[in-house]
Structures are given as C-alpha cells and as structure tokens.
Design an enzyme around this catalytic site. Sequence first.
Site, short mmCIF file in Angstrom:
data_model
loop_
_atom_site.label_atom_id
_atom_site.label_comp_id
_atom_site.label_asym_id
_atom_site.label_seq_id
_atom_site.Cartn_x
_atom_site.Cartn_y
_atom_site.Cartn_z
N ASP A 59 -18.53 -19.60 -36.27
CA ASP A 59 -18.28 -18.20 -35.82
C ASP A 59 -18.47 -17.44 -36.93
OD1 ASP A 59 -17.56 -15.92 -34.67
OD2 ASP A 59 -16.41 -16.73 -33.03
N ARG A 109 -3.53 -4.97 -40.25
CA ARG A 109 -5.02 -5.48 -40.89
C ARG A 109 -5.66 -4.18 -41.20
NH1 ARG A 109 -9.00 -8.72 -37.05
NH2 ARG A 109 -8.92 -6.78 -36.09
N PHE A 148 -9.86 -17.90 -33.94
CA PHE A 148 -9.54 -16.79 -32.96
C PHE A 148 -9.33 -17.04 -31.45
CE2 PHE A 148 -11.36 -13.18 -30.59
CZ PHE A 148 -10.97 -12.25 -31.30
N TYR A 167 -20.79 -6.22 -32.54
CA TYR A 167 -20.12 -4.93 -32.36
C TYR A 167 -19.32 -4.60 -33.68
CZ TYR A 167 -16.58 -7.46 -29.87
OH TYR A 167 -16.11 -8.67 -29.26
N LYS A 168 -18.97 -5.51 -34.40
CA LYS A 168 -18.03 -5.43 -35.71
C LYS A 168 -18.99 -4.92 -36.83
CE LYS A 168 -15.15 -8.52 -33.78
NZ LYS A 168 -14.63 -10.21 -33.52
#
Length: 410
Positions: free
Chosen positions: A196, A369, A125, A221-222
């Site tokens: 991660d 996605r 990422f 927050y995911k």
Amino acid sequence: MLARDDCLKLDADDPLAFARTRFRLPEGIIYLDGNSLGTLPVTTAARLAAVIEGEWGRGLIQSWNKADWIGLPSRVAKRIAPLIGAGEDEVIAADSTSVNLFKLASAALKHQAPRRVILTERENFPTDQYVLQGLEALFDGAIKLKTLPREALLSSLDDSVALLALTHTDYKTGAIHDMAAISAAARKVGALTLWDLSHSAGAMELALNRDGADLAIGCGYKYLNGGPGAPAYLSVARHLQDKLVQPLSGWMGHAAPFDFSDRYRPADGMLRFLSGTPVVLGMAALDEGLKTFDGVSMREVQAKASALGDLFLSLVEAQCDGEFEIACSRDGTRRGSQVSLRHPDGYAIMQALIEGGVIGDFRSPDVMRFGFAPLYTRYVDVFDAVEKLAGIMERGLWREQRFSIRAAVT
Ligand SMILES: *Cc1c(COP(=O)(O)O)cnc(C)c1O
C-alpha cells in the site's frame, strides 16, 4: 540551529520551488497535512468546469468516445506509473484504495492456493486490517490472517504464506519498509507481496519493478493532489497480470464490455482489474493533480522531504524544551515525508495550532502528525510552524476547554 533567514535562503535555492506556483494555497495558512489531503492545484477548477459544461453538458453521452472518458483509468495510470517505478502497462486507476486491496488480495490468494496465509503488520493502516479481516471472514476458515509486529514479519515467512500485505510508509510513525529486501525474502519462499503506497507515492522515489514488488495499491487524494475522495490506483507486475483474476468481475473488466455477452471473460492486461464505470469527474481532477508532477524529479522530492522533516525535528528539539516525545525516525532516509510527535494532550495542542493557522493532524491516542508535501511546503513554513507550536506550548494556550472538543474527523 537554523534561523528564519537561513530557511528563506534554502527556499531560494530549492530546485523544486517552481512547483509551488502550481497550487492554490490559502493566505495565512501553513498547511502541513498534504499527506491526508493534497491542496488544490491551480488548474483543477477550470478542468472540472470544462468537463462538466463542455464534455457532459454539451457532449453528453458522446463524450465517452469523443472526450475519451472510457480511457481515463489508463490515461491517469500513465501519469502514476513513473511516480511509483512501474511500467505504464502495469497500473490502472480505479475505485478506492480499500476496494483495490480487496480485489488484489483475493486475486492473489486464489492464485496462490493451496497456500492460505495472509501475513500483515500489527501497525498496518486500519482499513487495510479491516479489509483483510473481511476476506478472512468471507472465506470462513479457509484462509488465515496473521497479524504480527514489524520485527516478526521476516522470520514468519514460510511456504504457507500466500501473500505479504504491507503499507510502505507507516501512517503514524512514518517508518518505511525496505521494499527490495522484503520482496526478495517473500519471493524466496514463494509468497507474493502487496504494497500500500498511500503515504509514499508522490513524496519519495519509488521503484516497484527494481525492488521486485508484485502488487501495489494507493490513494489519489494525498500527495497526488487528486481532491477529496479521488479515485485510487492499483499495480500488478507484468508477469502476474494474466494469471490473476479478481472477484469484482464487473463489465469494465470484461474483454469486450460492449458485446454485452452473458459470460464474464477478463480483459488482457490491467483492464481486468477494473470493475464498474469510471468516476469521470474524480478521474479528471486526479489527472490535474498528477500534472503537478510534470518535470519534477522524484529524487529531489525525496531529498527535500527528508530535509524538511530533519529541519522540523531539530527546531522542535531546540525550541520546545522536551515537551514532546519524537515518535518517528530521526533518520530522514528511514522516514516518509512526515514527522510525528507524541504528547498526552496532543489533540488539544493540535486544535490550538490549527486555530493559529498551522494545519497538521492528530492520530489517536496521542500522535500529532505533520506532513510535508515537497512540491509546495517551504523551509520557511516549517520554521514558522515550529515557532507557532513553541509559542502555544510556552503560553499553555491549548489548555482552553474548547480545544478539547473532538470533531468527527481528526
Ligand atoms: C489513506 C489510506 C488509505 C485510504 O483508503 P480509502 O479506501 O481511500 O479510504 C488506505 N490505506 C492507507 C495506508 C492509507 O494511508
């Protein structure tokens, strides 16, 4: 191919169906982006109102003690620990994922001297790459960042490697690393591992301790439903906690912050990985987000994630007539809770789909996605989403000019 009625039947038999009532889902929208921003839990607004009006408004500064604001990083961590397979005393909630990566990677490097190599993956990422690049620049030649393709990682592990830093689930393709095998290989040459978990935690069963992971970070927050910009977390295996000292040595990580001493002395255990004052409102919202996992079996979450993805892919193959290249594994056990489709006009197609009430997202240059949050995404949502997508492709709706205008956040 499954029919809509078959999907309704799957929803009726879904052992996780009870969890959907824990979320406030807007009417008329199919939300397939819980991997970027989890939806609003039913209880969050009232909790924040209580924290604001009661704890802050009336309690004022006394709430640091009376409402245990000071304990929030540890209290929130206790809810995260079982989701990632770590002990309650091995996790702390703090800062952002990017900042936590900086703290742990630098602490690991210092501990591992004279080893000087950080190994990471080319597809990692962006923020992970950038933070590691920043560390390399900071140490001005004293450390070396090696960024390699996934296939070359294991063969590049040797006794020069201080730290192997990887994202467990790839954000674009959903590909999952074998945490146990990689951690064992790293351990064999004396390298530490840092995982991660941003796209993994809350969407699958994770077992940091069983799999021998040393360090981990992840996002609130995911899939954890903590709200926009929620605090993140970090985890350090017990055997390393007192050996690592992180460089953002702020007062909240001090052994006795309220002694106001002139010299930094790190706290024992996970508290030393704190830096400054906890973001109380954000922590309270994250705490509520995590309650949506109460009584939920992560094994069932993982099974549903994989089934939803399989269903999506099989429907796309049946209904979209070769329009898309499938850019993720078809094997649900090797994929996070997301699927990816490639199309040169993916951005415009996604905009048309969003206008039609199906929210996914787009990752440059050509990846569409779709994320499935097993606590609230239904089988019938997947069915309806693919039907909408097939309709857009059939009628070429996405070709309208306005769908090609790029917004700041994709
Ligand atoms: C979402 C995500 C982040 C987010 O980092 P922030 O500091 O919250 O911006 C980091 N790493 C990965 C792998 C992510 O998926």
